[in-house]
Design a protein around this motif. Structure first.
Motif, PDB file in Angstrom:
ATOM      1  N   TYR A  49      48.120  14.159   7.174  1.00 18.49           N
ATOM      2  CA  TYR A  49      48.645  12.954   6.340  1.00 18.49           C
ATOM      3  C   TYR A  49      49.943  13.473   5.545  1.00 18.49           C
ATOM      4  O   TYR A  49      49.914  14.486   4.817  1.00 18.49           O
ATOM      5  N   ALA A  50      51.001  12.662   5.714  1.00 20.03           N
ATOM      6  CA  ALA A  50      52.173  12.737   4.870  1.00 20.03           C
ATOM      7  C   ALA A  50      52.784  11.428   4.277  1.00 20.03           C
ATOM      8  O   ALA A  50      53.145  10.692   5.160  1.00 20.03           O
ATOM      9  N   GLY A  51      52.331  10.777   3.276  1.00 18.45           N
ATOM     10  CA  GLY A  51      52.456   9.697   2.960  1.00 18.45           C
ATOM     11  C   GLY A  51      52.406   9.389   1.132  1.00 18.45           C
ATOM     12  O   GLY A  51      52.063  10.336   0.450  1.00 18.45           O
ATOM     13  N   LEU A  52      52.057   8.092   0.579  1.00 11.28           N
ATOM     14  CA  LEU A  52      51.892   7.834  -0.651  1.00 11.28           C
ATOM     15  C   LEU A  52      50.709   8.408  -1.055  1.00 11.28           C
ATOM     16  O   LEU A  52      49.527   8.436  -0.282  1.00 11.28           O
ATOM     17  N   LEU A  53      50.661   8.781  -2.323  1.00 10.48           N
ATOM     18  CA  LEU A  53      49.398   9.255  -2.895  1.00 10.48           C
ATOM     19  C   LEU A  53      48.600   7.930  -3.673  1.00 10.48           C
ATOM     20  O   LEU A  53      47.577   7.979  -3.680  1.00 10.48           O
ATOM     21  N   GLY A  54      49.379   7.058  -4.303  1.00  5.57           N
ATOM     22  CA  GLY A  54      48.995   6.167  -5.069  1.00  5.57           C
ATOM     23  C   GLY A  54      48.348   6.610  -6.363  1.00  5.57           C
ATOM     24  O   GLY A  54      48.472   7.694  -7.025  1.00  5.57           O
ATOM     25  N   ARG A  55      47.423   5.856  -7.007  1.00  8.93           N
ATOM     26  CA  ARG A  55      46.822   6.365  -8.181  1.00  8.93           C
ATOM     27  C   ARG A  55      45.299   6.279  -7.735  1.00  8.93           C
ATOM     28  O   ARG A  55      44.594   5.488  -8.732  1.00  8.93           O
ATOM     29  N   PRO A  56      44.823   7.069  -7.328  1.00  7.09           N
ATOM     30  CA  PRO A  56      43.393   7.544  -6.922  1.00  7.09           C
ATOM     31  C   PRO A  56      42.752   7.760  -8.182  1.00  7.09           C
ATOM     32  O   PRO A  56      43.094   8.707  -8.934  1.00  7.09           O
ATOM     33  N   ARG A  57      41.376   7.374  -8.328  1.00 14.65           N
ATOM     34  CA  ARG A  57      40.405   7.817  -9.338  1.00 14.65           C
ATOM     35  C   ARG A  57      39.591   9.135  -8.784  1.00 14.65           C
ATOM     36  O   ARG A  57      40.167   9.635  -7.728  1.00 14.65           O
ATOM     37  N   LYS A  58      38.699   9.243  -9.182  1.00 12.13           N
ATOM     38  CA  LYS A  58      37.974  10.101  -8.653  1.00 12.13           C
ATOM     39  C   LYS A  58      37.577  10.129  -7.437  1.00 12.13           C
ATOM     40  O   LYS A  58      37.058   9.012  -6.885  1.00 12.13           O
ATOM     41  N   ARG A  59      37.576  11.134  -6.333  1.00 11.75           N
ATOM     42  CA  ARG A  59      37.473  10.985  -4.882  1.00 11.75           C
ATOM     43  C   ARG A  59      36.786  11.982  -4.324  1.00 11.75           C
ATOM     44  O   ARG A  59      36.708  13.105  -4.884  1.00 11.75           O
TER      45      ARG A  59
ATOM     46  N   SER B 117      40.265  14.432  -8.702  1.00  8.25           N
ATOM     47  CA  SER B 117      41.260  13.593  -8.868  1.00  8.25           C
ATOM     48  C   SER B 117      42.605  14.421  -8.877  1.00  8.25           C
ATOM     49  O   SER B 117      42.640  15.478  -9.196  1.00  8.25           O
ATOM     50  N   ILE B 118      43.713  13.843  -8.372  1.00  9.96           N
ATOM     51  CA  ILE B 118      44.837  14.370  -8.195  1.00  9.96           C
ATOM     52  C   ILE B 118      46.193  13.468  -8.923  1.00  9.96           C
ATOM     53  O   ILE B 118      45.876  12.216  -8.798  1.00  9.96           O
ATOM     54  N   GLN B 119      47.037  13.991  -9.231  1.00 11.39           N
ATOM     55  CA  GLN B 119      48.202  13.189  -9.610  1.00 11.39           C
ATOM     56  C   GLN B 119      49.569  14.148  -9.117  1.00 11.39           C
ATOM     57  O   GLN B 119      49.284  15.304  -8.781  1.00 11.39           O
ATOM     58  N   SER B 120      50.504  13.612  -8.857  1.00 10.14           N
ATOM     59  CA  SER B 120      51.662  14.411  -8.136  1.00 10.14           C
ATOM     60  C   SER B 120      53.000  13.887  -8.939  1.00 10.14           C
ATOM     61  O   SER B 120      53.237  12.755  -9.374  1.00 10.14           O
ATOM     62  N   GLU B 121      54.026  15.183  -8.993  1.00 14.58           N
ATOM     63  CA  GLU B 121      55.204  14.663  -9.357  1.00 14.58           C
ATOM     64  C   GLU B 121      55.914  14.062  -8.498  1.00 14.58           C
ATOM     65  O   GLU B 121      57.165  13.220  -8.660  1.00 14.58           O
ATOM     66  N   HIS B 122      55.759  13.929  -7.081  1.00 14.10           N
ATOM     67  CA  HIS B 122      56.496  13.125  -6.050  1.00 14.10           C
ATOM     68  C   HIS B 122      55.536  12.145  -5.622  1.00 14.10           C
ATOM     69  O   HIS B 122      54.405  12.145  -5.767  1.00 14.10           O
ATOM     70  N   ARG B 123      56.028  10.835  -5.315  1.00 13.04           N
ATOM     71  CA  ARG B 123      55.150   9.743  -4.760  1.00 13.04           C
ATOM     72  C   ARG B 123      54.044  10.038  -3.610  1.00 13.04           C
ATOM     73  O   ARG B 123      53.303   9.339  -3.405  1.00 13.04           O
ATOM     74  N   CYS B 124      54.769  10.925  -2.891  1.00 12.59           N
ATOM     75  CA  CYS B 124      54.177  11.355  -1.619  1.00 12.59           C
ATOM     76  C   CYS B 124      53.415  12.680  -1.642  1.00 12.59           C
ATOM     77  O   CYS B 124      54.019  13.571  -2.324  1.00 12.59           O
ATOM     78  N   VAL B 125      52.413  12.777  -0.809  1.00 13.36           N
ATOM     79  CA  VAL B 125      51.802  14.128  -0.751  1.00 13.36           C
ATOM     80  C   VAL B 125      51.380  14.451   0.642  1.00 13.36           C
ATOM     81  O   VAL B 125      51.472  13.516   1.727  1.00 13.36           O
ATOM     82  N   ILE B 126      51.488  15.938   0.828  1.00 21.37           N
ATOM     83  CA  ILE B 126      50.777  16.093   2.224  1.00 21.37           C
ATOM     84  C   ILE B 126      49.361  16.948   2.388  1.00 21.37           C
ATOM     85  O   ILE B 126      49.007  17.413   1.207  1.00 21.37           O
ATOM     86  N   GLY B 127      48.636  16.396   3.107  1.00 22.10           N
ATOM     87  CA  GLY B 127      47.265  16.838   3.310  1.00 22.10           C
ATOM     88  C   GLY B 127      46.950  17.103   4.752  1.00 22.10           C
ATOM     89  O   GLY B 127      47.340  16.559   5.689  1.00 22.10           O
ATOM     90  N   VAL B 128      46.423  18.274   4.863  1.00 16.79           N
ATOM     91  CA  VAL B 128      45.478  18.780   6.053  1.00 16.79           C
ATOM     92  C   VAL B 128      44.173  18.281   6.010  1.00 16.79           C
ATOM     93  O   VAL B 128      43.550  19.385   4.965  1.00 16.79           O
ATOM     94  N   LEU B 129      43.445  17.742   6.481  1.00 19.45           N
ATOM     95  CA  LEU B 129      42.079  17.286   6.644  1.00 19.45           C
ATOM     96  C   LEU B 129      41.158  18.121   7.684  1.00 19.45           C
ATOM     97  O   LEU B 129      41.581  17.718   8.875  1.00 19.45           O
ATOM     98  N   ILE B 130      40.499  18.832   7.601  1.00 15.65           N
ATOM     99  CA  ILE B 130      39.430  19.648   8.469  1.00 15.65           C
ATOM    100  C   ILE B 130      37.887  19.058   8.446  1.00 15.65           C
ATOM    101  O   ILE B 130      37.362  19.207   7.354  1.00 15.65           O
ATOM    102  N   GLU B 131      37.602  18.486   9.544  1.00 18.23           N
ATOM    103  CA  GLU B 131      36.235  18.102   9.620  1.00 18.23           C
ATOM    104  C   GLU B 131      35.286  19.735   9.509  1.00 18.23           C
ATOM    105  O   GLU B 131      35.460  20.132  10.411  1.00 18.23           O
ATOM    106  N   PRO B 132      34.346  19.931   8.415  1.00 17.11           N
ATOM    107  CA  PRO B 132      33.949  21.092   8.392  1.00 17.11           C
ATOM    108  C   PRO B 132      32.967  21.408   9.542  1.00 17.11           C
ATOM    109  O   PRO B 132      32.555  22.437  10.046  1.00 17.11           O
TER     110      PRO B 132
END
Length: 264
Positions: free
Chosen positions: A21-31, A70-85
């Motif tokens: 994923y390479a896109g907007l983070l938004g303002r997530p609460r606990k996830r 929960s996370i916040q970011s200095e930039h509007r976008c984040v990069i994430g690699v998700l792996i199904e365990p």
């Protein structure tokens, strides 16, 4: 911490066992994502708050599946690699986690950003197998988990048809086991309970539709929720955002879908 600079090209590559994923983070609460995750801000740093631990500011982070944060970011976008365990040999996943935690944060963030640039430029990224995805995003393929064929069959159904009303009783019948034996074997083979993994697969399926204009009530039913209330509650628990917020932030997100998983 969220900056105002616009994102570069935004995309998400969704496969049966991996997501980039390479896109907007938004303002997530606990996830509480059901995937093992490596992530960083597109630029700058993150503020990560893991439940039960003090908040930290860092360049890149790694978290096991089902770890509330929960996370916040200095930039509007984040990069994430998700792996199904459940798709990875536990020792292989443990080595990846140990190596990522031992790595300098700036180096880990640099590797994720470099993977973003490579995948962004790749014309046929949707054709990547799981092993090829790992090579591009992680540097080398992870070792696939060897799963009892009966449980592998159930995992296949959960992955391919997450909207089916599949109960533990149904799966026990499918595997020709008693319910108690099936539930025990499922957790033993995957590392997670049937109920938790089934709930995550339904919520994960939302990613395939995140940039579409779609009726939320119909989508909830299609991916296995009895009504919009259960749908909204589950999505918010896993992603920290309401479904409408996810769709609103994904309008310009390009989604590529791949279908080839790793072999046993």
């Amino acid at each position: 911490m969220e900056g105002t600079r616009p994102c570069a090209e935004r995309f998400m590559l969704v496969g049966p066992e991996r997501v980039f994923y390479a896109g907007l983070l938004g303002r997530p609460r606990k996830r509480t994502l059901g995937s093992f995750i490596l992530f960083c801000s597109m630029e700058g740093r993150l503020e990560l708050s893991v439940t039960g631990e003090p908040a930290v500011t860092l360049e890149a982070a790694v978290l096991p599946a089902y770890r509330e944060h929960s996370i916040q970011s200095e930039h509007r976008c984040v990069i994430g690699v998700l792996i199904e365990p459940e798709s990875v040999d536990p020792a292989s996943l443990a080595r990846l986690e140990a190596a990522a935690r031992a790595m300098d944060q700036a180096e880990l963030a640099g590797r994720l950003r470099a993977a973003y640039r490579r995948l962004r430029a790749m014309p046929l990224k949707h054709r990547l197998s799981t092993a090829a995805f790992d090579a591009e995003a992680l540097g080398e393929p992870l070792v696939p988990r060897r799963v009892d064929p009966r449980i592998a069959r159930v995992l296949g159904v959960l992955g391919e048809r997450p909207g089916d009303p599949l109960s533990a009783q149904d799966c026990a019948a499918l595997t020709r086991l008693s319910v108690s034996r099936f539930l025990h074997l499922f957790k033993q083979e995957t590392g997670h309970s049937f109920r938790a993994l089934r709930a995550w697969k339904r919520a994960r399926h939302l990613l395939n539709y995140a940039n579409e204009t779609i009726n939320m009530a119909h989508l909830a039913l299609d991916i296995g929720y009895p009504d919009s209330t259960h749908f909204s509650h589950s999505i918010r628990r896993f992603y920290g955002l309401q479904p409408r917020a996810i769709f609103s932030g994904s309008r310009e997100l390009e989604i590529f879908r791949s279908g080839e998983a790793a072999g046993p």
